[in-house]
Motif scaffolding. Structure first.
Motif, mmCIF file in Angstrom:
data_model
loop_
_atom_site.group_PDB
_atom_site.id
_atom_site.type_symbol
_atom_site.label_atom_id
_atom_site.label_comp_id
_atom_site.label_asym_id
_atom_site.label_seq_id
_atom_site.Cartn_x
_atom_site.Cartn_y
_atom_site.Cartn_z
ATOM 1 N N GLY A 445 0.825 -1.191 0.000
ATOM 2 C CA GLY A 445 0.000 0.000 0.000
ATOM 3 C C GLY A 445 0.866 1.249 0.000
ATOM 4 O O GLY A 445 2.094 1.188 -0.031
ATOM 5 N N GLU A 458 -3.129 3.405 2.324
ATOM 6 C CA GLU A 458 -4.186 3.061 1.365
ATOM 7 C C GLU A 458 -3.802 1.759 0.671
ATOM 8 O O GLU A 458 -2.708 1.639 0.123
ATOM 9 C CB GLU A 458 -4.343 4.174 0.330
ATOM 10 N N VAL A 459 -4.744 0.795 0.742
ATOM 11 C CA VAL A 459 -4.556 -0.493 0.079
ATOM 12 C C VAL A 459 -5.806 -0.776 -0.741
ATOM 13 O O VAL A 459 -6.910 -0.916 -0.177
ATOM 14 C CB VAL A 459 -4.304 -1.629 1.085
ATOM 15 N N GLU A 460 -5.644 -0.829 -2.068
ATOM 16 C CA GLU A 460 -6.752 -1.143 -2.970
ATOM 17 C C GLU A 460 -7.950 -0.235 -2.695
ATOM 18 O O GLU A 460 -9.089 -0.678 -2.498
ATOM 19 C CB GLU A 460 -7.143 -2.622 -2.840
#
Length: 494
Positions: A445, A458-460
């Motif tokens: 992320g 932020e991840v996906e």
């Protein structure tokens, strides 16, 4: 903690911009003219000699002089106090023109009180009163007190000598109040049968012919002794002009009655400022400890408020007695701002933090004194004293902080705000993070905030609160989720 620092900054800066009440002024107007006696005023100088007393003295003498008085009686009862305010008070009294100044010693004029007494034109003493012992002392490295060196003593002796010569007191005996190495005698000679005082050194330098002319010799104060006189000795030696039983007898001595005299007491605001100044080191320690507690707890609450109030009170009390001015307050606030930058914006601990701590200490030291660069021996002595006091405050707050860390969870008042029970599954506590979060392990992320070590990533297109394994991670850097432990998502930088 951010909010606490912001509030400290706003309060202190607003105080500087709007200029708090001027030094020595309390916002009180002079009483109506018909309520002020235009003949004689009594000004009590009791208790600790400090900056607050000097500010009060200036107000009260101005009031007496504006009423056209011809006589001011200073009622002195003190064991002494700080050297710089004593210099200021004695110089102020000695500088009064065309008005007779009388010192009435009701009980004691010790140390700085003796200096103030001989700055008056006349000294009147009660039968059981005392005067003397003005040896300057300074704090030692061990935390006790020791006699100040010759550099400070010579300045103080010069003050005593100047006032003694001006008002007709025995100069040698005045100096013997300051320095215990001065030996003084009273001798009579064939040329001066009325007698005079002479130092041991002067006596040793007399020729054999002069010594033969000595008719009598009396030791007044020996070596390694400081001169302290009770009332009858002071009268005999030429310091006290008269001895009186009480204040009524004093007034009769000058053909006065009680209706001819107005007593100018300190007012409540001056007493409050003097009290706050006396406990300033304690308030400083409490304030620093409270701000540390605020930093260690989430949000902004009672410790932050207490810390702000304590530090603001310290600077306010010093400002009102003429010690802390705008530069000192600005330096202190700048130190707090630099420390905040180091804590919240810059990783690690470096230049900003060291400079901030230095500014805080410098601002505090300068707020305890009325000079910036020490120029006289007395200045150096006061500087050492101020450093000693502030270090004691810091040490006290640090010690109290360690004690609270150790025992705070066991103190009843803190039990409601400290979590003492672990949140375990067998007690019914279950993580609120969805099960899908456990599938984040191994994914990459972007850090959307600086991680020091906590922050957001932020991840996906989803945002998560994470913690690093102790590393500082800059905003925008790629990180990898290494594990999920309960409600903690642990990441590492790539």
């Amino acid at each position: 903690m951010k909010n606490a620092l912001l509030v400290v900054f706003v309060i202190l800066v607003v105080g500087v911009i709007h200029e708090l009440p001027l030094h020595g002024q309390t916002g009180l107007s002079l009483p109506p003219e018909e309520e002020v006696s235009k003949k004689t005023f009594i000004i009590p100088l009791h208790g600790m000699i400090d900056g607050g007393l000097f500010s009060s003295l200036k107000r009260r003498t101005a009031l007496a002089l504006s009423a056209g008085t011809g006589l001011i009686i200073f009622d002195i009862d003190t064991y002494g106090g700080r050297l710089e305010p004593a210099f200021d008070i004695s110089d102020h009294i000695a500088g009064i023109k065309d008005v007779k100044t009388v010192c009435y010693i009701s009980k004691k004029a010790i140390s700085a009180g003796a200096l103030i007494a001989i700055s008056c034109n006349e000294i009147i003493m009660a039968p059981e009163s005392e005067i003397g012992d003005c040896e300057p002392i300074i704090p030692s490295v061990e935390g006790s007190y020791q006699t100040a060196g010759e550099k400070i003593q010579t300045v103080l002796r010069a003050k005593f000598r100047k006032f003694a010569e001006k008002n007709g007191y025995p100069v040698i005996l005045a100096e013997a109040m300051v320095t215990k190495e001065i030996e003084a005698y009273y001798i009579t000679t064939e040329e001066k049968p009325e007698g005079f005082f002479i130092s041991g050194k002067e006596l040793d330098t007399m020729t054999e012919e002069e010594k033969k002319g000595i008719k009598s010799k009396k030791l007044i104060v020996g070596k390694d002794e400081l001169l302290t006189m009770h009332a009858r000795e002071a009268h005999e030696y030429g310091f006290a002009k008269h001895l009186v039983e009480d204040q009524d007898a004093l007034l009769k001595l000058y053909n006065l009655s009680s209706k001819d005299v107005t007593t100018l007491e300190t007012n409540w605001s001056e007493d409050m400022v003097r009290f706050l100044e006396s406990i300033a080191p304690i308030l400083l320690g409490v304030g620093l400890l409270a701000l540390w507690m605020e930093f260690k707890s989430p949000g902004f609450g009672l410790p932050g408020i207490v810390g702000i109030l304590c530090l603001a009170t310290v600077f306010l009390s010093k400002y009102l007695v003429g010690l802390a001015n705008a530069p000192e307050i600005i330096i202190f606030v700048a130190g707090i701002a630099l420390l905040a930058i180091e804590m919240f914006l810059i990783p690690g601990f470096g230049l900003f933090g060291i400079t901030g701590i230095g500014c805080i200490l410098l601002g505090l030291i300068l707020s305890f004194q009325d000079f910036i660069v020490p120029r006289t021996p007395a200045n150096f002595g006061e500087l050492r004293m101020n450093i000693f006091v502030i270090l004691c405050s810091l040490l006290g707050s640090a010690t109290a902080g360690l004690v609270l860390l150790r025992f705070m969870p066991g103190i009843p008042v803190f039990r409601r705000i400290v979590l003492r029970t672990a949140e375990k599954a067998e007690f019914g506590f279950v993580s609120s993070i969805p099960i899908i979060v456990s599938k984040l392990v191994g994914k990459k992320g972007i850090a959307v905030t600086t991680l020091r070590p906590t922050g957001k990533i932020e991840v996906e297109n989803e945002f998560y609160d994470v913690v690093t394994e102790g590393d500082f991670v800059e905003k925008g850097r790629v990180v990898e989720v290494t594990e999920v432990r309960g409600n903690r998502i642990v990441v590492k930088p790539l």
